[in-house]
Each structure stands twice: as C-alpha cells, then as structure tokens.
Scaffold this motif. Structure first.
Motif, PDB file in Angstrom:
ATOM      1  N   SER A 173       5.877  45.420 -45.329  1.00 40.78           N
ATOM      2  CA  SER A 173       5.811  46.585 -44.448  1.00 40.78           C
ATOM      3  C   SER A 173       4.374  46.876 -44.008  1.00 40.78           C
ATOM      4  O   SER A 173       4.142  47.261 -42.854  1.00 40.78           O
ATOM      5  CB  SER A 173       6.394  47.810 -45.164  1.00 40.78           C
ATOM      6  N   GLY A 174       3.405  46.663 -44.916  1.00 38.17           N
ATOM      7  CA  GLY A 174       2.014  46.881 -44.556  1.00 38.17           C
ATOM      8  C   GLY A 174       1.532  45.931 -43.482  1.00 38.17           C
ATOM      9  O   GLY A 174       0.848  46.334 -42.530  1.00 38.17           O
ATOM     10  N   LEU A 175       1.894  44.663 -43.614  1.00 37.48           N
ATOM     11  CA  LEU A 175       1.487  43.682 -42.603  1.00 37.48           C
ATOM     12  C   LEU A 175       2.153  43.954 -41.258  1.00 37.48           C
ATOM     13  O   LEU A 175       1.519  43.833 -40.207  1.00 37.48           O
ATOM     14  CB  LEU A 175       1.844  42.269 -43.081  1.00 37.48           C
ATOM     15  N   LEU A 176       3.432  44.298 -41.276  1.00 38.90           N
ATOM     16  CA  LEU A 176       4.123  44.588 -40.023  1.00 38.90           C
ATOM     17  C   LEU A 176       3.476  45.756 -39.296  1.00 38.90           C
ATOM     18  O   LEU A 176       3.377  45.764 -38.062  1.00 38.90           O
ATOM     19  CB  LEU A 176       5.599  44.894 -40.305  1.00 38.90           C
ATOM     20  N   GLU A 177       3.031  46.747 -40.043  1.00 33.48           N
ATOM     21  CA  GLU A 177       2.376  47.904 -39.423  1.00 33.48           C
ATOM     22  C   GLU A 177       1.010  47.533 -38.872  1.00 33.48           C
ATOM     23  O   GLU A 177       0.654  47.918 -37.752  1.00 33.48           O
ATOM     24  CB  GLU A 177       2.249  49.018 -40.453  1.00 33.48           C
ATOM     25  N   VAL A 178       0.251  46.763 -39.625  1.00 32.82           N
ATOM     26  CA  VAL A 178      -1.110  46.411 -39.208  1.00 32.82           C
ATOM     27  C   VAL A 178      -1.100  45.441 -38.036  1.00 32.82           C
ATOM     28  O   VAL A 178      -1.940  45.543 -37.127  1.00 32.82           O
ATOM     29  CB  VAL A 178      -1.874  45.808 -40.408  1.00 32.82           C
ATOM     30  N   MET A 179      -0.152  44.509 -38.023  1.00 38.12           N
ATOM     31  CA  MET A 179      -0.154  43.463 -36.997  1.00 38.12           C
ATOM     32  C   MET A 179       0.084  44.012 -35.593  1.00 38.12           C
ATOM     33  O   MET A 179      -0.134  43.305 -34.606  1.00 38.12           O
ATOM     34  CB  MET A 179       0.903  42.416 -37.321  1.00 38.12           C
ATOM     35  N   HIS A 180       0.525  45.268 -35.477  1.00 41.02           N
ATOM     36  CA  HIS A 180       0.734  45.870 -34.160  1.00 41.02           C
ATOM     37  C   HIS A 180      -0.419  46.786 -33.749  1.00 41.02           C
ATOM     38  O   HIS A 180      -0.320  47.469 -32.725  1.00 41.02           O
ATOM     39  CB  HIS A 180       2.047  46.657 -34.151  1.00 41.02           C
ATOM     40  N   GLU A 181      -1.493  46.785 -34.522  1.00 39.64           N
ATOM     41  CA  GLU A 181      -2.637  47.626 -34.186  1.00 39.64           C
ATOM     42  C   GLU A 181      -3.444  47.012 -33.031  1.00 39.64           C
ATOM     43  O   GLU A 181      -3.393  45.796 -32.779  1.00 39.64           O
ATOM     44  CB  GLU A 181      -3.539  47.806 -35.410  1.00 39.64           C
ATOM     45  N   ASP A 182      -4.222  47.852 -32.369  1.00 40.74           N
ATOM     46  CA  ASP A 182      -4.988  47.390 -31.204  1.00 40.74           C
ATOM     47  C   ASP A 182      -6.035  46.356 -31.591  1.00 40.74           C
ATOM     48  O   ASP A 182      -6.276  45.400 -30.836  1.00 40.74           O
ATOM     49  CB  ASP A 182      -5.662  48.588 -30.527  1.00 40.74           C
ATOM     50  N   TYR A 183      -6.693  46.530 -32.726  1.00 41.65           N
ATOM     51  CA  TYR A 183      -7.759  45.589 -33.085  1.00 41.65           C
ATOM     52  C   TYR A 183      -7.209  44.197 -33.385  1.00 41.65           C
ATOM     53  O   TYR A 183      -7.916  43.193 -33.232  1.00 41.65           O
ATOM     54  CB  TYR A 183      -8.577  46.106 -34.266  1.00 41.65           C
ATOM     55  N   ILE A 184      -5.950  44.113 -33.798  1.00 44.74           N
ATOM     56  CA  ILE A 184      -5.337  42.805 -34.011  1.00 44.74           C
ATOM     57  C   ILE A 184      -5.086  42.130 -32.657  1.00 44.74           C
ATOM     58  O   ILE A 184      -5.360  40.926 -32.477  1.00 44.74           O
ATOM     59  CB  ILE A 184      -4.022  42.937 -34.796  1.00 44.74           C
ATOM     60  N   ARG A 185      -4.584  42.899 -31.690  1.00 45.25           N
ATOM     61  CA  ARG A 185      -4.370  42.341 -30.352  1.00 45.25           C
ATOM     62  C   ARG A 185      -5.691  41.920 -29.713  1.00 45.25           C
ATOM     63  O   ARG A 185      -5.774  40.899 -29.026  1.00 45.25           O
ATOM     64  CB  ARG A 185      -3.648  43.369 -29.468  1.00 45.25           C
ATOM     65  N   THR A 186      -6.743  42.722 -29.970  1.00 41.98           N
ATOM     66  CA  THR A 186      -8.059  42.376 -29.425  1.00 41.98           C
ATOM     67  C   THR A 186      -8.579  41.073 -30.036  1.00 41.98           C
ATOM     68  O   THR A 186      -9.129  40.215 -29.331  1.00 41.98           O
ATOM     69  CB  THR A 186      -9.061  43.510 -29.701  1.00 41.98           C
ATOM     70  N   ALA A 187      -8.416  40.921 -31.339  1.00 36.40           N
ATOM     71  CA  ALA A 187      -8.865  39.696 -32.005  1.00 36.40           C
ATOM     72  C   ALA A 187      -8.123  38.482 -31.469  1.00 36.40           C
ATOM     73  O   ALA A 187      -8.731  37.416 -31.244  1.00 36.40           O
ATOM     74  CB  ALA A 187      -8.654  39.832 -33.515  1.00 36.40           C
ATOM     75  N   LYS A 190      -9.357  37.446 -28.086  1.00 32.43           N
ATOM     76  CA  LYS A 190     -10.639  36.729 -28.119  1.00 32.43           C
ATOM     77  C   LYS A 190     -10.465  35.271 -28.503  1.00 32.43           C
ATOM     78  O   LYS A 190     -11.456  34.526 -28.544  1.00 32.43           O
ATOM     79  CB  LYS A 190     -11.581  37.407 -29.114  1.00 32.43           C
ATOM     80  N   GLY A 191      -9.250  34.870 -28.807  1.00 34.42           N
ATOM     81  CA  GLY A 191      -8.990  33.480 -29.160  1.00 34.42           C
ATOM     82  C   GLY A 191      -9.141  33.167 -30.630  1.00 34.42           C
ATOM     83  O   GLY A 191      -9.181  31.989 -31.013  1.00 34.42           O
ATOM     84  N   ILE A 192      -9.234  34.187 -31.472  1.00 36.26           N
ATOM     85  CA  ILE A 192      -9.332  33.959 -32.916  1.00 36.26           C
ATOM     86  C   ILE A 192      -8.008  33.422 -33.433  1.00 36.26           C
ATOM     87  O   ILE A 192      -6.932  33.876 -33.024  1.00 36.26           O
ATOM     88  CB  ILE A 192      -9.710  35.270 -33.641  1.00 36.26           C
ATOM     89  N   SER A 193      -8.086  32.455 -34.318  1.00 39.22           N
ATOM     90  CA  SER A 193      -6.873  31.820 -34.836  1.00 39.22           C
ATOM     91  C   SER A 193      -6.035  32.818 -35.632  1.00 39.22           C
ATOM     92  O   SER A 193      -6.546  33.809 -36.165  1.00 39.22           O
ATOM     93  CB  SER A 193      -7.236  30.633 -35.726  1.00 39.22           C
ATOM     94  N   ASN A 194      -4.735  32.531 -35.713  1.00 37.55           N
ATOM     95  CA  ASN A 194      -3.820  33.418 -36.440  1.00 37.55           C
ATOM     96  C   ASN A 194      -4.200  33.530 -37.914  1.00 37.55           C
ATOM     97  O   ASN A 194      -4.059  34.595 -38.522  1.00 37.55           O
ATOM     98  CB  ASN A 194      -2.384  32.917 -36.302  1.00 37.55           C
ATOM     99  N   ARG A 195      -4.653  32.427 -38.510  1.00 39.49           N
ATOM    100  CA  ARG A 195      -5.035  32.452 -39.919  1.00 39.49           C
ATOM    101  C   ARG A 195      -6.211  33.407 -40.136  1.00 39.49           C
ATOM    102  O   ARG A 195      -6.224  34.196 -41.077  1.00 39.49           O
ATOM    103  CB  ARG A 195      -5.389  31.055 -40.408  1.00 39.49           C
ATOM    104  N   THR A 196      -7.214  33.341 -39.253  1.00 44.13           N
ATOM    105  CA  THR A 196      -8.375  34.213 -39.386  1.00 44.13           C
ATOM    106  C   THR A 196      -7.991  35.675 -39.159  1.00 44.13           C
ATOM    107  O   THR A 196      -8.461  36.576 -39.869  1.00 44.13           O
ATOM    108  CB  THR A 196      -9.471  33.802 -38.387  1.00 44.13           C
ATOM    109  N   VAL A 197      -7.138  35.897 -38.171  1.00 46.14           N
ATOM    110  CA  VAL A 197      -6.666  37.263 -37.915  1.00 46.14           C
ATOM    111  C   VAL A 197      -5.954  37.812 -39.138  1.00 46.14           C
ATOM    112  O   VAL A 197      -6.152  38.964 -39.540  1.00 46.14           O
ATOM    113  CB  VAL A 197      -5.729  37.281 -36.692  1.00 46.14           C
ATOM    114  N   LEU A 198      -5.145  36.972 -39.775  1.00 52.61           N
ATOM    115  CA  LEU A 198      -4.378  37.413 -40.936  1.00 52.61           C
ATOM    116  C   LEU A 198      -5.275  37.680 -42.135  1.00 52.61           C
ATOM    117  O   LEU A 198      -5.171  38.726 -42.785  1.00 52.61           O
ATOM    118  CB  LEU A 198      -3.327  36.349 -41.282  1.00 52.61           C
TER     119      LEU A 198
END
Length: 285
Positions: A173-187, A190-198
């Motif tokens: 539930s924590g990851l699902l909530e965080v993954m929809h935040e604006d800073y995740i979309r911004t990252a 910018k082309g940052i890989s999914n692993r780095t974003v996670l």
C-alpha cells in the motif's frame, strides 16, 4: 497498576509455596518473612523506594535476585524476536514490492491472500501444526528447547508469519501511494530507470509507516511471545512471566513487566529518531 493487578488475582504466594498441607501458623510466618503481612500502601511504598534504586528484590519462587532471572531469559527472547523480524523483512519486502509493481495481477491477488492468511492464523495453532508436521511426522526439527540453532527454526517461523502479513500489506500500500506522487512522475520523465526510481525515491519515502509498525511489532515480540515460548518450551522472558504469574511471584511479575515496558519505550524512541534519516524534512527542535 501492575502492583495492584497481581495482588487482585486469587491465590496467596505463601500458601502456594507451602502447599495444601500447611497450617495457618506456617503460612502467617512465611508471609511475614516475605513482607506480605504489611498493608498494600506499605508494600507499595517499599516497592517504589526499592525500584527507584533498581533493586527489585528476590524472586519468591526462584529464591534468587529478580534481575538475574530476567537477564538470563531476555537473551533467549531477544534471539527469537530478532530472528523473526529478519525473516519477516526478507520475505515481506520482496512480496510487497512485487505485488505493488503488478497491481491487480494474479500475483498481486495471491500475495494479498497469503498476507491475509498470515495475519489471521492464530500463533498457538500454527505452532502446534508445525510441531506435528516437522517434529513428529517428518522428524526434521526438534519440537522444544533452545540448545541448538535448529531449535530456533519452528518458533521463529511461528512468530514471523503474522509479521510477514502485516509488513507485506504495508509495503504494497505504501508503494502504491508513493508511485503516484508528482516527484515519481518527474523522475520518470527525466529518463531515470525504474529500478533507480524504486530504490532511491519510492522506497525511502514509503519506509516511515513500515518502520513505525516494525518497531511496534518488535516491542510486541519481545513482550508478547508468551504463547510461542510456551508452545515450544522456549526459555524466554514470556514463559518466565507466565510461570511467575502462576506462582504469584509478585517481585518477578512486576520487574518483568517493567523491563518489557522499558524495552518497548526505547524501541519506539529509536524508531522516532530514525525518521530524521528517512525524511530530511523532519528535524529535532
């Protein structure tokens, strides 16, 4: 509160120590030796004055200093609780991450069912089933005791399974909530890989509720492993507390619960301080 509660319980320590054949004179004499003939206010004043000096007296049952008895048992409970937490973290974090990344997939549903079952299964039933299967039927592991590392496996699994359920659902539930935040979309933009974003953005920001619950659960494991320690004959502080209550050993009960409470408070203090590292926006004022 504990001072009063243990004295409300039916049964007199002197009568239980001497047995059913003891006379009233013998019981009265032992009560006087143990200091139980004084009034409750007097006993309370004596207890508080000695506790302020960290002197909790001798166990009525074991006939030895209370702190020595607790010191011998807390190490066994600590090993059990820490092993359970490590196993729970190693299992729940991968399961929660996989479930969050594959939301509404069969994998997500399976993980949700597994975590719900893990939370719901009673510890005493799970412990008995593990003993019947792995100790009695397969004869792979010992059913009681603490002499070897093999003795740690079954009680650790019994303690860890409910914690796996709680942490898996929190991580998901924590990851699902965080993954929809604006800073995740911004990252991601910018082309940052999914692993780095996670790993560098999402995980750190969802850790605060997980660490909070983990700290509370660790405190509960240290003080609440009574059932598991009883089922597996594990010589920890939980089993010591049950025996002390059964024997109406007032000093041992009071000191054990006070010690468990202190550990619980210290763990929560450490968790609160960890927020400063997990979230740079939090500062001590």
């Amino acid at each position: 509160v504990i001072f009063l509660v243990v004295r409300i319980l039916p049964g007199d320590p002197a009568s239980m120590m001497l047995g059913a054949t003891a006379t009233q004179e013998e019981i009265a004499s032992l009560q006087q030796d143990l200091g139980l003939d004084a009034s409750l206010p007097q006993q309370y004043v004596i207890f508080m004055s000695e506790a302020a000096r960290l002197d909790f007296g001798d166990s009525l049952w074991l006939r030895r200093p209370v702190l020595d008895s607790i010191g011998e048992r807390i190490a066994a409970t600590g090993r059990l609780a820490i092993a359970a937490v490590i196993i729970a973290v190693l299992i729940s974090f991968p399961l929660g991450i996989i479930a969050a990344l594959r939301q509404r997939s069969p994998v997500d549903y399976a993980v949700s069912v597994i975590s719900l079952v893990g939370q719901s299964v009673p510890s005493f039933w799970l412990g008995i089933m593990l003993i019947l299967i792995f100790a009695r039927q397969l004869k792979w592991l010992p059913s009681s005791g603490s002499q070897t590392p093999q003795h740690l496996i079954l009680p650790t699994i019994t303690l860890a399974l409910p914690l796996v359920g709680v942490l898996t659902r929190l991580v998901r539930s924590g990851l699902l909530e965080v993954m929809h935040e604006d800073y995740i979309r911004t990252a991601r933009a910018k082309g940052i890989s999914n692993r780095t974003v996670l790993t560098r953005h999402a995980m750190r920001n969802m850790l605060i509720p997980v660490v909070t619950v983990l700290g509370i659960q660790l405190g509960n494991l240290l003080g609440g492993a009574v059932i598991v320690e009883t089922v597996f004959g594990w010589p920890g502080i939980g089993r010591l507390l049950v025996d002390a209550i059964t024997k109406r050993d007032y000093p041992l009960v009071q000191a054990s619960i006070l010690f468990i409470t202190t550990i619980f408070v210290l763990i929560n203090l450490i968790v609160d301080l960890s927020y400063i590292y997990l979230d740079p926006r939090i500062r001590l004022r």
